[in-house]
Design a protein around this motif. Structure first.
Motif, PDB file in Angstrom:
ATOM      1  N   ASP A  29      21.778  27.043  36.181  1.00 46.37           N
ATOM      2  CA  ASP A  29      20.682  26.433  34.979  1.00 46.37           C
ATOM      3  C   ASP A  29      21.482  26.416  33.708  1.00 46.37           C
ATOM      4  N   CYS A  32      19.131  26.307  30.467  1.00 40.80           N
ATOM      5  CA  CYS A  32      18.694  27.311  29.763  1.00 40.80           C
ATOM      6  C   CYS A  32      19.771  28.293  29.333  1.00 40.80           C
ATOM      7  N   HIS A  72      11.513  27.286  30.608  1.00 40.72           N
ATOM      8  CA  HIS A  72      12.022  27.024  31.699  1.00 40.72           C
ATOM      9  C   HIS A  72      11.020  26.409  32.698  1.00 40.72           C
ATOM     10  N   PRO A 121      18.546  23.564  38.586  1.00 38.34           N
ATOM     11  CA  PRO A 121      17.401  23.985  38.597  1.00 38.34           C
ATOM     12  C   PRO A 121      16.642  24.283  37.359  1.00 38.34           C
ATOM     13  N   HIS A 122      16.378  23.167  36.654  1.00 39.13           N
ATOM     14  CA  HIS A 122      15.565  23.126  35.322  1.00 39.13           C
ATOM     15  C   HIS A 122      15.390  21.831  35.185  1.00 39.13           C
TER      16      HIS A 122
HETATM   17 ZN   LIG Z   1      15.701  26.643  32.883  1.00 42.88          ZN
END
Ligand SMILES: [Zn+2]
Length: 131
Positions: A29, A32, A72, A121-122
């Protein structure tokens, strides 16, 4: 070349290197971990309280902006993506980005890939010039 003195108490920053996968081979990710933390040098094109839009550092088209939530949100397919305020902010970012382009002939492409193991995965939307 003269050596630059490091500021006391601050680490000498290394050039940013984009790493897409973690040590286990899973997609990181990086939104983030790198973008929202300020580690990755990005060129912002739109920002409000909820979303950030920036030039993709590895564009796949002549014009390629990524829009992400600032908090997130794992995927477009999850319940976190159904926040009405977030969705309005995401669309407002698309409108703002598109308003800065010449759309007389081709328009823009909006891509929201989600759910696959190879997808970051974001939640993120790609705004690109037509491929
Ligand atoms: Zn994220």
């Amino acid at each position: 070349m003269p050596a630059r003195a490091a500021r006391p108490g601050r680490a000498v920053s290394e050039p940013y290197v984009h790493v897409a996968y973690d040590a286990q081979g899973r997609k990181r990710d990086w939104f983030c971990e790198d973008v929202l933390t300020g580690r990755a040098p990005i060129e912002r094109v739109f920002e409000d309280d909820l979303v950030l839009a920036f030039q993709h550092p590895r564009p796949i088209a002549a014009f390629h902006v990524v829009i992400i939530p600032k908090r997130h949100v794992p995927s477009l397919l999850g319940p976190e993506a159904l926040d009405p305020a977030l969705l309005v902010a995401m669309v407002r970012a698309v409108q703002t980005v598109a308003a800065g382009l010449d759309l007389a002939t081709a328009g823009v492409r909006l891509t929201a890939n989600a759910g696959a193991p190879a997808v970051t995965p974001h939640m993120h939307w790609h705004v690109t010039s037509p491929l």
